[in-house]
Design a protein around this motif. Structure first.
Motif, PDB file in Angstrom:
ATOM      1  N   GLU A  24      -0.389   1.562  12.932  1.00  0.00           N
ATOM      2  CA  GLU A  24      -1.714   1.154  13.378  1.00  0.00           C
ATOM      3  C   GLU A  24      -1.993  -0.331  12.559  1.00  0.00           C
ATOM      4  O   GLU A  24      -1.183  -0.502  11.422  1.00  0.00           O
ATOM      5  CB  GLU A  24      -3.231   1.895  13.126  1.00  0.00           C
ATOM      6  N   GLU A  25      -2.749  -1.264  13.382  1.00  0.00           N
ATOM      7  CA  GLU A  25      -2.769  -2.571  12.822  1.00  0.00           C
ATOM      8  C   GLU A  25      -4.207  -2.718  12.579  1.00  0.00           C
ATOM      9  O   GLU A  25      -5.137  -2.166  13.221  1.00  0.00           O
ATOM     10  CB  GLU A  25      -2.532  -3.448  13.861  1.00  0.00           C
ATOM     11  N   PHE A  26      -4.693  -3.238  11.495  1.00  0.00           N
ATOM     12  CA  PHE A  26      -6.075  -3.586  11.196  1.00  0.00           C
ATOM     13  C   PHE A  26      -6.231  -4.846  10.740  1.00  0.00           C
ATOM     14  O   PHE A  26      -5.364  -5.670  10.356  1.00  0.00           O
ATOM     15  CB  PHE A  26      -6.197  -2.741   9.625  1.00  0.00           C
ATOM     16  N   ASP A  27      -7.541  -5.451  11.205  1.00  0.00           N
ATOM     17  CA  ASP A  27      -7.655  -6.950  11.031  1.00  0.00           C
ATOM     18  C   ASP A  27      -8.048  -7.013   9.529  1.00  0.00           C
ATOM     19  O   ASP A  27      -7.629  -8.198   9.006  1.00  0.00           O
ATOM     20  CB  ASP A  27      -9.145  -7.101  11.715  1.00  0.00           C
ATOM     21  N   VAL A  28      -8.411  -6.214   8.716  1.00  0.00           N
ATOM     22  CA  VAL A  28      -8.740  -6.449   7.239  1.00  0.00           C
ATOM     23  C   VAL A  28      -8.604  -5.116   6.632  1.00  0.00           C
ATOM     24  O   VAL A  28      -8.820  -4.089   7.015  1.00  0.00           O
ATOM     25  CB  VAL A  28     -10.302  -6.736   7.120  1.00  0.00           C
ATOM     26  N   MET A  29      -7.887  -5.371   5.399  1.00  0.00           N
ATOM     27  CA  MET A  29      -7.558  -4.156   4.610  1.00  0.00           C
ATOM     28  C   MET A  29      -8.575  -4.350   3.088  1.00  0.00           C
ATOM     29  O   MET A  29      -8.358  -5.638   2.532  1.00  0.00           O
ATOM     30  CB  MET A  29      -6.344  -3.815   4.158  1.00  0.00           C
ATOM     31  N   ILE A  30      -9.036  -3.439   2.681  1.00  0.00           N
ATOM     32  CA  ILE A  30      -9.886  -3.572   1.414  1.00  0.00           C
ATOM     33  C   ILE A  30      -9.066  -2.594   0.294  1.00  0.00           C
ATOM     34  O   ILE A  30      -8.947  -1.429   0.591  1.00  0.00           O
ATOM     35  CB  ILE A  30     -11.326  -2.944   1.380  1.00  0.00           C
ATOM     36  N   ILE A  31      -8.553  -3.274  -0.617  1.00  0.00           N
ATOM     37  CA  ILE A  31      -7.693  -2.587  -1.459  1.00  0.00           C
ATOM     38  C   ILE A  31      -8.239  -2.503  -2.841  1.00  0.00           C
ATOM     39  O   ILE A  31      -8.494  -3.518  -3.463  1.00  0.00           O
ATOM     40  CB  ILE A  31      -6.279  -3.114  -1.507  1.00  0.00           C
ATOM     41  N   ASP A  32      -8.442  -1.326  -3.411  1.00  0.00           N
ATOM     42  CA  ASP A  32      -8.677  -1.311  -4.990  1.00  0.00           C
ATOM     43  C   ASP A  32      -7.466  -1.751  -5.823  1.00  0.00           C
ATOM     44  O   ASP A  32      -6.216  -1.258  -5.325  1.00  0.00           O
ATOM     45  CB  ASP A  32      -8.908   0.205  -5.234  1.00  0.00           C
ATOM     46  N   ILE A  33      -7.705  -2.422  -6.758  1.00  0.00           N
ATOM     47  CA  ILE A  33      -6.385  -3.053  -7.550  1.00  0.00           C
ATOM     48  C   ILE A  33      -5.780  -1.968  -8.208  1.00  0.00           C
ATOM     49  O   ILE A  33      -4.663  -1.837  -8.358  1.00  0.00           O
ATOM     50  CB  ILE A  33      -6.988  -4.222  -8.495  1.00  0.00           C
ATOM     51  N   LYS A  34      -6.703  -0.981  -8.914  1.00  0.00           N
ATOM     52  CA  LYS A  34      -5.979   0.001  -9.868  1.00  0.00           C
ATOM     53  C   LYS A  34      -5.913   1.278  -9.402  1.00  0.00           C
ATOM     54  O   LYS A  34      -6.829   1.859  -9.028  1.00  0.00           O
ATOM     55  CB  LYS A  34      -7.043  -0.018 -11.421  1.00  0.00           C
TER      56      LYS A  34
END
Lengths: 228, 121
Positions: free
Chosen positions: B46-56
């Motif tokens: 799948e393709e996403f416009d935005v990803m929100i990622i936790d650093i740790k």
């Protein structure tokens, strides 16, 4: 000009670094818990807003969110209890400590830090009657230092087994796991552990098993036994 | 106009799921996963416009995941979550290629504003 650093100074510095890491880890865990509670609370607000606009209230959803808030609040309280116990374990420079309790405590405090590096901690059964008169700060610091030695060469999904036993006049604590990093990479950590163990009137040994897995065995003098 | 698609990656399962739920209620298409490995599997399909990622995160950390996403899906914008109380970690992440960052606990309005800006809407 760099001042020469003696062992006492190294020990003090390392104690502060250890306390800093524990506090950072616990506050990080607590921060996550607060963030989750905040979002569930926000979800309740969203549901309320929808209800005011005429949408029917989904009572199952409200119940689920309420339970989540309750469980996260309990999780936060547990983190605070852990923090408080750790703080009080340092009330006296020397005291009698239950080994099982103290190992459980340092494992719980270190868990998030080690798991980030792919190291999973497991306490082998330790006899509840085993106790040790020693410095609680240095003892916990020594165990944590061992975790750090393994974390320097962590393959994901590695487990460390922590066990303890009593010999005639000594307590042996073994931290067994995967291969350690090469000596040069962990040289300074080894030196720090050496200084800590010296102050505990103890020593440590690095062992290598037939399967190439390694362990660190801490040999600790029980101050109770030393006096009798 | 198509809704913005968002993938949240945080090892705190409750956080990624509740944020996804809240974003869905506000008109986004949102998914929450709990590891970088799971996220990498998902972006294969799948393709996403935005990803929100936790650093740790355990295993593949957030910064490492960001670099892999940039190679696989260069058009996906990345916003990072940091638990640090200071801006230093987030600013370093922007230098490394993140679109933006947020410090936990976040404000949902700030998250939405950053997602919309990142997606160019």
């Amino acid at each position: 000009m760099i001042m020469p650093i003696n062992k006492e100074q190294i020990l003090k510095d390392q104690a502060m670094i250890f306390l800093g890491k524990i506090m950072a880890s616990l506050s990080h865990e607590l921060n996550n818990t607060v963030a989750i509670i905040k979002e569930y609370n926000g979800l309740l607000d969203d549901l309320l807003l929808d209800a005011r606009k005429g949408s029917p209230i989904d009572d199952k959803k409200v119940e689920r969110v309420s339970k989540k808030i309750a469980s996260q609040t309990e999780k936060g309280a547990e983190i605070i209890r852990r923090f408080n116990k750790f703080a009080h374990s340092l009330d006296n420079p020397i005291s009698s400590i239950g080994l099982n309790y103290m190992l459980q405590s340092i494992i719980a405090l270190s868990r998030r830090l080690t798991e980030i590096k792919g190291i999973y901690l497991k306490l082998d059964s330790v006899d509840d009657s085993l106790s040790l008169k020693t410095s609680p700060l240095l003892f916990q610091q020594a165990i944590f230092q061992c975790f750090e030695l393994f974390m320097a060469n962590a393959d994901a999904n590695t487990q460390l087994i922590i066990s303890a036993e009593k010999t005639d006049d000594k307590i042996l604590v073994e931290i067994a796991g995967t291969k350690l990093a090469d000596d040069r990479a962990i040289e300074s950590n080894m030196q720090i552990l050496d200084i800590i163990m010296e102050h505990l009137n103890g020593s440590f040994e690095k062992k290598t098993g037939s399967d190439d897995n390694q362990s660190i065995v801490l040999s600790l003098q029980d101050l109770n036994a030393a006096r009798t | 106009m198509n809704p913005i698609s968002v993938l949240l990656v945080d090892d705190e399962e409750d956080l990624s799921l509740v944020l996804a739920e809240r974003l869905e209620m506000k008109g986004f298409i949102a998914r929450g996963v709990v590891s970088s490995e799971e996220a990498l599997d998902l972006i294969e399909k799948e393709e996403f416009d935005v990803m929100i990622i936790d650093i740790k995160m355990p295993g593949i950390g957030g910064l490492d995941l960001m670099q892999r996403v940039k190679q696989k899906r260069p058009e996906t914008q990345i916003i990072l979550f940091t638990g640090h109380g200071t801006d230093k970690e987030g600013e370093t992440a922007i230098d490394d290629g993140a679109y933006d960052y947020l410090i936990k606990p976040i404000k949902i309005e700030d998250l939405i504003a950053k997602i919309e800006k990142a997606a160019g809407k």
